[in-house]
Design an enzyme around this catalytic site. Structure first.
Site, short mmCIF file in Angstrom:
data_model
loop_
_atom_site.label_atom_id
_atom_site.label_comp_id
_atom_site.label_asym_id
_atom_site.label_seq_id
_atom_site.Cartn_x
_atom_site.Cartn_y
_atom_site.Cartn_z
CG ASP A 14 -5.95 -16.34 -2.31
OD1 ASP A 14 -6.47 -15.03 -2.06
OD2 ASP A 14 -6.11 -17.22 -1.33
CG HIS A 29 -8.29 -3.95 -1.13
ND1 HIS A 29 -9.41 -3.16 -1.23
CD2 HIS A 29 -7.24 -3.34 -1.02
CE1 HIS A 29 -8.93 -1.86 -1.16
NE2 HIS A 29 -7.46 -1.83 -0.96
CG ASN A 57 -1.56 8.71 3.10
OD1 ASN A 57 -2.07 7.62 2.30
ND2 ASN A 57 -0.91 9.50 2.47
CG HIS A 63 -1.88 5.32 -0.41
ND1 HIS A 63 -2.38 5.86 0.69
CD2 HIS A 63 -2.41 4.14 -0.77
CE1 HIS A 63 -3.36 5.09 0.73
NE2 HIS A 63 -3.71 4.18 -0.27
CG ASP A 64 6.07 7.02 -3.60
OD1 ASP A 64 6.08 8.28 -3.40
OD2 ASP A 64 7.06 6.48 -4.09
NE ARG A 66 -4.07 1.86 2.36
CZ ARG A 66 -4.10 2.59 3.44
NH1 ARG A 66 -3.33 2.70 4.55
NH2 ARG A 66 -5.12 3.50 3.42
#
Length: 317
Positions: A245, A192, A93, A65-66, A61
């Site tokens: 998976d 996710h 964040n 987010h970078d 993440r």
């Protein structure tokens, strides 16, 4: 007709443009300047993820987010200074980004191996790949040579990172703004399949939405009351929370998406077919996810003499 000299000049200029367009990233960027870097990062990531599986999702993440905020330039790691407010306190964040300590550990080791050589932005890109692999997911070749920014943008972080409350059309727009099509949106959302979310990010879905499996909703309400418990965690993938998976997509088909934005990918809209495809074909998901991660890692990197190689990832040199 052009003279041979003019032709040579034109050709070399064309080659120069091609070089600039490819952003000068290369999988072998550090092979002579820091040959042990990749094995050093892998060892640190493997250790961190074996101590806490969730850390793999946190490191993945961080890279996302970078890259979605002014490109993959490690701006997300910068603390606030007198000159700018960093991205760590942005809505998406604050109280949720983590893994900074692992990045610092890696950077310290790399600085002792090859001082001033390996960028923080590249640490994030490699750690993301190694995290996915550590949790059983696909591997890919990470292109390297990004440099680190000398500033950060709170406003860009608040604007460019997709919120868990977004509807499908807004998700498609958010990813399209970064050059991704709807198929790539679905593939990247498959991240996710690991990680956890705070109650505050999915409470409204639990208590207000109809397209949620009732027993799934009931099981979550104990840990996410209608008020209070904002920071209580639940896995984004209830089936195999610590394995990378395709269970995330099977969950969506069963209306067991945790976030509103997750279930939006399978709610009668244009992405239903792609979710169905990934739910039944884990190989195609792995391939598409890996390719989309390489593409994400190519978002507006600083190269050449732009930016710097930070000595400490939290602050500008």
């Amino acid at each position: 007709m052009d003279s041979p000299t003019n032709f040579k000049v034109s050709l070399s200029f064309l080659l120069l443009l091609v070089g600039i367009a490819s952003a000068q990233l290369s999988s072998t960027f550090y092979s002579s300047s820091c040959p042990k870097a990749l094995s050093t990062i892998k060892s640190a990531v493997d250790s961190a993820v074996s101590s806490e599986a969730r850390m793999g999702a946190s490191l993945l993440r961080l890279h996302f987010h970078d890259c979605f905020v002014n490109g993959c330039d490690a701006s997300v790691l910068l603390d606030d200074t007198a000159n700018f407010t960093g991205e760590k306190t942005a809505g998406p964040n604050a109280n949720s980004l983590r893994g900074f300590g692992v990045v610092d550990t890696i950077k310290t080791r790399l600085e002792s191996l090859c001082p001033g050589v390996f960028s923080c932005a590249d640490i994030l890109a490699v750690a993301a790949r190694d995290s996915v692999v550590a949790l059983g997911g696909p591997s890919w070749t990470v292109q390297l040579g990004r440099r680190d920014s000398t500033t950060a943008s709170l406003s860009a972080a608040n604007t460019n990172l997709p919120a868990p409350t977004l509807n499908l059309s807004a998700l498609i727009t958010s990813f399209s703004n970064k050059g991704f099509n709807a198929k790539e949106l679905v593939a990247l959302s498959g991240s996710h399949t690991i990680g956890q979310a705070r109650c505050t990010t999915f409470r409204a879905r639990l208590y207000n939405e109809a397209n949620i499996n009732s027993s799934f909703a009931t099981s979550l309400k104990a840990n996410c009351p209608s008020s209070g418990g904002d920071n209580n965690l639940s896995p984004l993938d209830v089936t195999t929370p610590n394995t990378f998976d395709n269970a995330y997509f099977k969950n969506l088909v069963s209306q067991k998406g945790l976030l509103h934005s997750d279930q939006q990918l399978f709610s009668g809209g244009s992405t239903n077919a792609q979710v169905n495809a990934y739910s039944s074909n884990p190989g195609s998901f792995s391939t598409d996810f890996a390719n989309a991660m390489v593409k994400m890692g190519n978002l507006s990197p600083l190269t050449g003499t732009n930016g710097q190689i930070r000595t400490d990832c939290k602050k500008v040199n």
